[in-house]
Write a protein that holds these residues in place. Structure first.
Motif, PDB file in Angstrom:
ATOM      1  N   TRP A 210     -11.549   1.148   7.226  1.00  0.00           N
ATOM      2  CA  TRP A 210     -11.329  -0.114   7.950  1.00  0.00           C
ATOM      3  C   TRP A 210     -12.347  -0.242   9.067  1.00  0.00           C
ATOM      4  CZ3 TRP A 210      -8.436  -3.164   5.309  1.00  0.00           C
ATOM      5  CH2 TRP A 210      -7.432  -2.643   4.496  1.00  0.00           C
TER       6      TRP A 210
ATOM      7  N   VAL B  74      -2.103  -8.116   6.028  1.00  0.00           N
ATOM      8  CA  VAL B  74      -1.459  -6.929   5.486  1.00  0.00           C
ATOM      9  C   VAL B  74      -1.056  -7.135   4.027  1.00  0.00           C
ATOM     10  CG1 VAL B  74       0.855  -7.524   6.256  1.00  0.00           C
ATOM     11  CG2 VAL B  74       0.228  -5.145   6.005  1.00  0.00           C
TER      12      VAL B  74
ATOM     13  N   ASP C  24      -4.279  -6.924   1.908  1.00  0.00           N
ATOM     14  CA  ASP C  24      -4.951  -5.630   2.047  1.00  0.00           C
ATOM     15  C   ASP C  24      -4.149  -4.512   1.408  1.00  0.00           C
ATOM     16  OD1 ASP C  24      -7.104  -6.575   3.321  1.00  0.00           O
ATOM     17  OD2 ASP C  24      -6.537  -5.957   5.347  1.00  0.00           O
ATOM     18  N   ILE C  25      -2.881  -4.477   1.731  1.00  0.00           N
ATOM     19  CA  ILE C  25      -2.096  -3.301   1.378  1.00  0.00           C
ATOM     20  C   ILE C  25      -0.892  -3.659   0.529  1.00  0.00           C
ATOM     21  CG2 ILE C  25      -0.833  -1.330   2.313  1.00  0.00           C
ATOM     22  CD1 ILE C  25      -2.561  -1.771   4.864  1.00  0.00           C
ATOM     23  N   GLY C  26      -0.262  -4.748   0.879  1.00  0.00           N
ATOM     24  CA  GLY C  26       0.933  -5.127   0.137  1.00  0.00           C
ATOM     25  C   GLY C  26       2.181  -4.440   0.632  1.00  0.00           C
ATOM     26  N   VAL C  27       2.155  -4.063   1.884  1.00  0.00           N
ATOM     27  CA  VAL C  27       3.339  -3.444   2.474  1.00  0.00           C
ATOM     28  C   VAL C  27       3.968  -4.467   3.397  1.00  0.00           C
ATOM     29  CG1 VAL C  27       4.091  -1.670   4.071  1.00  0.00           C
ATOM     30  CG2 VAL C  27       2.463  -1.123   2.283  1.00  0.00           C
TER      31      VAL C  27
ATOM     32  N   GLU D 218       8.349   1.031   3.778  1.00  0.00           N
ATOM     33  CA  GLU D 218       7.349  -0.019   3.618  1.00  0.00           C
ATOM     34  C   GLU D 218       7.964  -1.398   3.730  1.00  0.00           C
ATOM     35  OE1 GLU D 218       5.190   0.707   0.077  1.00  0.00           O
ATOM     36  OE2 GLU D 218       4.731   2.772   0.617  1.00  0.00           O
TER      37      GLU D 218
ATOM     38  N   ARG E  28      -3.352   1.330  -2.374  1.00  0.00           N
ATOM     39  CA  ARG E  28      -3.079   1.550  -0.951  1.00  0.00           C
ATOM     40  C   ARG E  28      -1.613   1.840  -0.717  1.00  0.00           C
ATOM     41  NH1 ARG E  28      -6.606   1.753   2.839  1.00  0.00           N
ATOM     42  NH2 ARG E  28      -8.706   1.165   2.217  1.00  0.00           N
ATOM     43  N   GLN E  29      -0.756   1.124  -1.459  1.00  0.00           N
ATOM     44  CA  GLN E  29       0.672   1.388  -1.296  1.00  0.00           C
ATOM     45  C   GLN E  29       0.988   2.827  -1.662  1.00  0.00           C
ATOM     46  OE1 GLN E  29       2.027  -1.973  -3.603  1.00  0.00           O
ATOM     47  NE2 GLN E  29       3.406  -2.524  -1.928  1.00  0.00           N
TER      48      GLN E  29
END
Lengths: 466, 81, 502, 92, 122, 158
Positions: C66, D45, D48-51, F34, F119-120
């Motif tokens: 990042w 978010v 980017d991440i899916g959280v 999460e 990423r998760q």
């Protein structure tokens, strides 16, 4: 300053004692080899210095630059005329001292002789560095190293008294060194090119205020004045008398105080310059201090019964001859001062060697205990007598010449008062030296064993006789 | 969020802090410290920091409290000041 | 080598995980593993330094992929590469030399001991290379926690010293965090470069000012600036020898480094001098510390305690250099970081070696050790000379540049105090040298029985005192040698490394 | 020491309160802290991440290195406690 | 009153910081020092959390399946993350300090700073 | 109820009800970190709290329990290795340190339901590591701190 030629010789001159110093402890188990190396090193150094002589006589200054110490400031060694004089003196006297030390150290079975020889060589190396230093930082570097390397010599006996003397020595000389460092840092910050130049480099900059100049003056003169034992910064010198005699010789004749006096020459003539000092009126300060020292030290010498102590005060007094001569700022007086530096070195080393010889044979240090000693040790005491004559300034000897120049120089700049001072002090020298000679030859006293020490002390007086 | 409630909580928090340092009974002090943590966690939750509040309760109040009690119970219960 | 920045702390971190397990199942592997990790880290730091010097610009590394204000970045520029290289290589020497001492002092807990040593170093290197204000805090706490634990090994006195160190150290860390909070709430970012940019744009306000004050107060604790130095003497004295010879040379230096970083790349130029009197405070406290430390050291009998106070003194000088805040002043401070790390490393190793070889650390009992332990004693002599600042040792040149920087700013009294504190340090250090080399001489007065007692001790020891083995003396001698060589070559360091970075 | 501590305590408190004057008010939507980096996290978010828990996302991904450091802190503390309290391993 | 409410947290946090410092440095009991340390650190944590708020915003957890969230609807998550770390650090320090304390109590039989110092001087 | 019964009930309550419930909650917090408040730290702390609670009520038999001290050390290190290892793995696949996006985990799609991004997965892996490390460390710390006299006195001499 004449032509500058690049040459590794000045560097080698400083390096040679270092090699001796490295070799001495390694050969610690074979005293003969160790002392052989010591003498050989001394001779080699003398040879190297002598090799520089022709160039110096022609006015060329051999220069060697080493690493850069601080941006723009390199360790530079340059053999100019004044430096050569001091280097010759130091390396020549080293040869004598090296020979003499053998007799002395073995005679007394002193401890830790390897350390002694190593530190001695290192000290001479540092003194040669001081002689050849071409700029202020290099000068400070070797000046500090000189302090450091002589410390083990001063405390050589390792008695409480020696340790105390060592402390005093360090306290005085380190303080002086720090003053020099402060001044050097200041100049470096201003970007002044602190290379020694005849006529001084401070005078070139016109933007100094008086206050700044005076501050610099006190830092620099104070710094070198400590080693030159100008009163009131002298008391380390008599204290350091506890060290073995060759060390006293080193302190008084070869390296330390001479480095101080030589530093005085450098500071006054090569940093400030005569013109600037005259403008400032600063020379009067030194002249007053050294004039007072001259007389006071002579009187103090009279009061001391311990021979070495008496000689120490005599040194203080005679150093002030030189400092005063430099401070008078006349060409004649300067010549006299430099001559006196050399002459005093040679003469004082004789006196100390004699004192040491007496100590080795008889273990007597007091003047009052030396009655009749001349009968037992005629050569020693003969040399002592000759050296005393020279010290007082009786014509055929070198110190007469230098005193002549000094006195003449004082008259030249119109300071007859100092001429009188010189004469009074000459009389005082006679007063504290002659009684020893007279007592040694004149009076009779219990028998001593036969005198012993050979070679070294026999060479010295001849040199003293010019 | 109701500012009166918040102020009251802050006041309680300060009181708990002072009390925890004041009392000479160490077990009581530790208990007060745990209460202090809970109050702080409540405030955090009120300010929208639920994650921090949860951590403060689990770690700050829970684990710290347990460790404190465990250690203090091995020692003298009273302190000099 | 795009991964170079992370590879400085990572080997230490990774090894610290393996080492405690090795301590349980394969104790023999503990020491080689640790040394290998430190050596790797030192090599990477050196490589990074070489690359930075060659490239002339900082290596940047984004962690987690990042970009900076979003994520955390590592920045290895001239200054941080230099400090990282210094601390890792000094640590390598010390850890190697302290093997025997550690084996005795952490007997049966070697795995834990070395794991904590590695974590300490990981924390310190992490602090040095990071480009994120909060990350500094996290790694500061790692290194501090490891240091507390290591200090606590020193018996019950060490445990108490560790407890006080813990409290004061945490106060320092928390103050730092509080300061970062103020900066964050004014700028909205934690990245150092970004903070600098935004701070330059914001109007000076009291939040930032107080934030700066808190940050410097916190770092002041970590680097033992004078009224905040209270943890240091006890911690250094009572910690086991293997620990204090590791902590003393590097721990406080990193605190100083972070201070330099604050001046260099967080606050706008002149901010800390004109808006907040941080510079002035640093100079005043630093001068006070340099004199007080030297004065207090004179009265100490325990060699380690004496060295600890001497650290207070030297760190005071460091603070003065930082406070002067001109490029030359900061360069002088960084050079002093290096010099002091080398010298203190060598000196504390000497103290360790003497405790091992002669069984004493009381200065008065060291009479005559010089002959029995020639290498150790000569290392002490070199270290002492460097500490006093006699040319051409490294110690001289940092004081030299410091003086020049001070005069440049018109701070005359700084010069005077620097010189005075050098003299004071000469007093206490040469006193030890006298003891070492000059036979049992009851010089230090204090009654007849005192002298005779030390004489008796000296003669009784004579049989037992012997030089430490080569693996102790060699690293020690290397450190001392480095103090001289780097002194002579200081211009290289200054011109190639420090000046381009400032 | 006690006086020093009292002075320091009062000093810290007053300094803090004085400094907070220039801080944005609590809940100020224009505070720089809420407008520079923070919005990025909330707004990106998902892609980017899916959280869904933004805090988790920042903790474990955007600033995962901090979290690593944090875990190392805990680990260090564990080792420290062991070093202080554990019985020595005899077999070494 | 609203004005006061907006500044009030800062005053209280300032007071808590003061109490914490007093506890850490002014108290003689080692346990009390540690309690002071905890108070101090949680005051800092509260400070960060206060700064993370903004009016009309909610917990930084996205609704399931929500797209294009507006930043102003959520409180600033960054300080929360930092404070999670800070809490963990404070717990870690507390644990280590307690371990030291247990050992100190065993060695000295007391946890009073002055008495331990007296004991050590002897 | 007799004392023995009381004790048996306590055992049952703690062993079969409380500890599992707390542990389960810890796992929930971990897995749902999460989506909802929670994550590795909280989960680890809650798991540790469960264990410690059972120790406190039932007395510790750490040598016989499945969580012996040695096991706890291993668990802690395992968690740490999981974390650092994930980072190093990312480096090996060409990303930056801890850049989970670089780790090819597509094959996991077949094994796990739902659509998890790389990423998760990374975040999840990390959270597990954190939970393990925190659980191990805190349990260890509590174990040592609450033990009446677990160390030896060798270190107490000057």
């Amino acid at each position: 300053m004449g032509e500058v030629i690049s040459s590794p010789l000045p560097f080698l001159v400083v390096l040679a004692p270092l090699i001796v110093a490295a070799a001495a402890p390694m050969l610690g188990r074979w005293p003969n080899a160790r002392e052989g190396v010591s003498i050989a090193g001394a001779l080699a150094t003398l040879g190297l210095v002598a090799a520089l002589l022709p160039d110096a006589l022609e006015g060329k200054a051999a220069t060697a630059s080493l690493v850069e110490l601080s941006p723009g400031i390199e360790v530079t060694l340059r053999a100019d005329a004044a430096g050569m004089l001091f280097a010759l003196l130091a390396s020549f006297l080293w040869v004598l001292a090296a020979v003499y030390s053998i007799g002395y150290m073995r005679g007394l079975e002193e401890q830790k002789q390897s350390r002694f020889y190593a530190a001695f060589a290192l000290s001479v190396g540092a003194a040669l560095g001081v002689a050849f230093a071409a700029n202020l930082l290099t000068f400070v570097l070797f000046y500090e190293l000189l302090t450091l390397f002589t410390y083990p010599l001063v405390v050589h006996r390792e008695t409480p008294e020696a340790v105390r003397a060592g402390r005093k020595y360090l306290a005085y000389t380190l303080t002086g060194g720090l003053a020099l460092i402060g001044a050097a840092a200041w100049l470096a910050m201003l970007g002044v090119d602190a290379s020694f130049r005849a006529g001084g480099f401070l005078g070139e900059q016109r933007w100094w205020t008086d206050g700044q100049l005076w501050a610099l003056f006190f830092l620099l003169v104070g710094g070198v004045g400590v080693k030159a034992a100008v009163m009131p910064m002298h008391s380390w010198l008599p204290a350091a008398m506890v060290a073995p005699t060759p060390v006293s010789a080193l302190l008084h004749a070869v390296a330390v105080v001479k480095a101080g006096v030589f530093g005085m020459v450098r500071v006054l003539i090569f940093v400030f310059g005569a013109d600037l000092l005259r403008d400032m009126g600063a020379w009067q300060v030194i002249a007053a201090a050294s004039g007072a020292t001259l007389i006071l030290a002579s009187f103090l010498a009279l009061r001391h019964d311990n021979l070495k102590r008496r000689l120490a005060y005599s040194t203080i007094s005679h150093l002030s001859y030189i400092v005063l001569g430099v401070a008078l700022l006349g060409p004649l007086a300067l010549t006299g001062a430099l001559l006196h530096m050399v002459g005093h070195g040679v003469t004082k080393i004789t006196l100390f060697f004699c004192a040491g010889a007496i100590h080795v044979r008889t273990h007597r240090d007091q003047v009052s205990g030396m009655a009749g000693i001349g009968r037992q040790m005629p050569i020693t005491m003969g040399a002592f007598a000759l050296a005393s004559l020279s010290m007082v300034g009786i014509p055929p000897f070198i110190l007469f010449t230098s005193k002549w120049y000094l006195g003449w120089g004082a008259a030249e700049v119109g300071q007859q008062a100092f001429l009188i001072l010189y004469m009074v002090s000459g009389v005082l020298s006679a007063a504290y030296l002659f009684p020893i000679v007279i007592r040694a030859f004149g009076e009779r006293s219990p028998a001593f064993p036969r005198f012993g020490e050979a070679d070294a002390r026999m060479v010295v007086p001849i040199a003293s006789g010019e | 969020m109701i500012w009166q409630l918040e102020m009251a909580l802050y006041a309680l928090l300060l009181a708990a802090a002072v009390l925890a340092l004041w009392t000479r009974d160490l077990i009581a002090a530790v208990a007060t410290l745990t209460i202090y943590s809970f109050l702080a966690a409540t405030l955090m939750a009120l300010m929208g920091a639920v994650d921090v509040a949860l951590t403060e309760i689990a770690l700050g109040a829970g684990v710290t409290g347990v460790l404190f009690i465990g250690a203090v119970s091995l020692m003298k219960r009273r302190s000099v000041d | 080598m795009e991964h170079l920045p992370i590879l400085i702390p990572l080997p230490l971190l990774a090894a610290s995980l393996v080492v405690p397990l090795a301590g349980l199942w394969a104790p023999r592997a503990v020491f080689p593993l640790s040394v290998a990790a430190i050596a790797l880290s030192a090599a990477m730091s050196a490589l990074a330094l070489a690359e930075v010097v060659a490239e002339g610009e900082a290596l940047r590394y984004t962690l987690g992929g990042w970009a900076p204000p979003i994520g955390i970045e590592y920045v290895v520029d001239h200054v941080s590469a230099f400090v990282a290289a210094v601390i890792t290589s000094v640590a390598l020497m010390v850890v190697v030399a302290a093997r025997r001492a550690a084996a005795r002092e952490a007997a049966g807990r070697r795995g834990l001991f070395y794991a904590l040593v590695l974590l300490l170093l990981a924390g310190l290197t992490g602090m040095v290379v990071t480009g994120d204000l909060f990350n500094v805090f996290v790694f500061m706490e790692i290194s501090s926690l490891a240091a507390y634990a290591l200090v606590s090994l020193g018996g019950r006195a060490g445990m108490f010293a560790a407890y006080r160190y813990l409290i004061l150290g945490t106060v320092g860390g928390s103050f730092y965090l509080l300061g970062v909070a103020f900066l964050y709430f004014t700028t909205g970012t934690l990245n150092i470069a970004d903070t600098a940019r935004l701070l330059a744009e914001t109007e000076p306000n009291i939040s930032v000012a107080v934030g700066a004050a808190f940050i410097f107060a916190g770092l002041g604790v970590k680097m033992a600036l004078i009224p905040l130095h209270l943890w240091l003497p006890d911690a250094y004295t009572f910690a086991p020898s293997s620990v204090n010879s590791l902590i003393a040379p590097i721990m406080t230096k990193v605190g100083a480094y972070v201070m330099v970083r604050m001046f260099l790349s967080v606050f706008p130029e002149g901010y800390l001098t004109e808006e907040v009197p941080v510079s002035q405070a640093l100079i005043a406290l630093g001068l006070a510390g340099s004199v007080y430390g030297a004065y207090a050291a004179m009265g100490q009998r325990d060699l380690r305690r004496m060295l600890a106070y001497s650290s207070v003194s030297q760190l005071g000088l460091l603070a003065v250099g930082i406070g002067i805040a001109t490029p030359l002043g900061l360069a002088a401070a960084l050079l002093h970081v290096m010099n002091h790390a080398l010298m203190k490393g060598a000196l504390f190793l000497v103290a360790m070696s003497m405790r091992m070889g002669a069984g004493v650390s009381d200065v008065r009992m060291l009479a005559g050790v010089g002959r029995r332990m020639p290498v150790t004693s000569s290392v002490f002599a070199v270290g002492a000379v460097a500490m006093v600042g006699i040319p051409p040792t490294a110690g001289f040149f940092s004081k030299w540049y410091l003086s020049i920087a001070a005069i440049d700013e018109g701070l005359w009294f700084v010069l005077a105090v620097v010189l005075a504190s050098s003299l004071l340090s000469a007093v206490y250090l040469f006193r030890v040298i006298e003891r070492l080399y000059l036979a049992p001489a009851p010089v230090i007065a204090g009654g007849a029985d005192d002298g005779s007692e030390s004489d008796a001790a000296a003669s009784a020891q004579d049989g037992g005192v012997r030089e430490s083995p080569l693996d102790v003396t060699l690293p020690m001698a290397l450190l001392a040698l480095a103090a001289i060589v780097l002194g002579v070559l200081n211009v290289v360091v200054m011109e190639r490394v420090l000046e381009p970075g400032l | 020491m006690r006086l020093f501590a009292l002075a320091l305590a009062l000093g810290t408190a007053t300094l803090f309160i004085a400094a907070s004057v220039d801080l944005p008010d609590r809940g100020d939507p224009d505070a720089p802290a809420s407008n520079y980096v923070a919005p990025y996290y909330v707004e990106h978010v998902e892609e980017d991440i899916g959280v869904e828990n933004v805090v988790s996302a920042v903790l474990a991904d955007y600033r995962s290195y901090d979290t690593l450091g944090e875990t190392v802190v805990i680990f260090t503390a564990g080792l420290a406690v062991l070093l202080a309290l554990a019985r020595r391993e005899r077999h070494e | 009153m609203e004005e006061v409410a907006a500044r009030f947290p800062f005053w209280m946090i300032g007071a808590l910081l003061g109490v914490g410092v007093w506890g850490m440095l002014g108290k003689r009991s080692l346990v009390k020092k540690l309690i002071g340390l905890n108070i101090f650190q949680s005051a800092i944590i509260l400070f960060f959390i206060v700064g993370s708020m903004h009016t009309g915003a909610t917990v930084p957890i996205l609704w399931h399946g929500q797209h294009n969230p507006h930043a102003e609807d959520f409180v600033n998550p960054l300080p929360h993350v930092l404070m999670l770390t800070a809490i963990v650090v404070s717990v870690a320090i507390t644990a280590v300090a307690l371990a030291f304390m247990v050992r100190l109590h065993r060695a000295f039989g007391d946890l009073d700073e002055e008495r331990i110092l007296d004991e050590l001087r002897r | 109820m007799s004392e023995r019964h009381e004790s048996a009930l306590l055992h049952f309550m703690v062993r079969a009800v409380m500890t599992p419930a707390i542990m389960l909650y810890g796992l929930y917090v971990l897995v749902h970190g999460e989506l909802s408040p929670g994550g590795g730290f909280q989960a680890g702390a809650i798991l540790a709290a469960g264990l410690i609670l059972s120790w406190l009520t039932l007395g510790r038999k750490s040598e016989s329990s499945i969580f012996s001290r040695r096991t706890l050390i291993v668990v802690t290190v395992l968690g740490m290795v999981l974390y650092t290892g994930t980072g190093i793995l990312a480096m090996l696949f060409g990303g930056d340190y801890l850049d989970y996006g670089a780790i090819p985990l597509e094959w996991l799609d077949y094994a796990l339901p739902g659509e998890l991004t790389r990423r998760q997965m990374g975040v999840f892996g990390i959270e597990i590591g954190v939970a393990l490390a925190v659980f191990g460390t805190l349990s260890l710390a509590a174990d040592y701190l609450t033990a009446p006299r677990s160390g030896d006195e060798e270190g107490e001499e000057q």
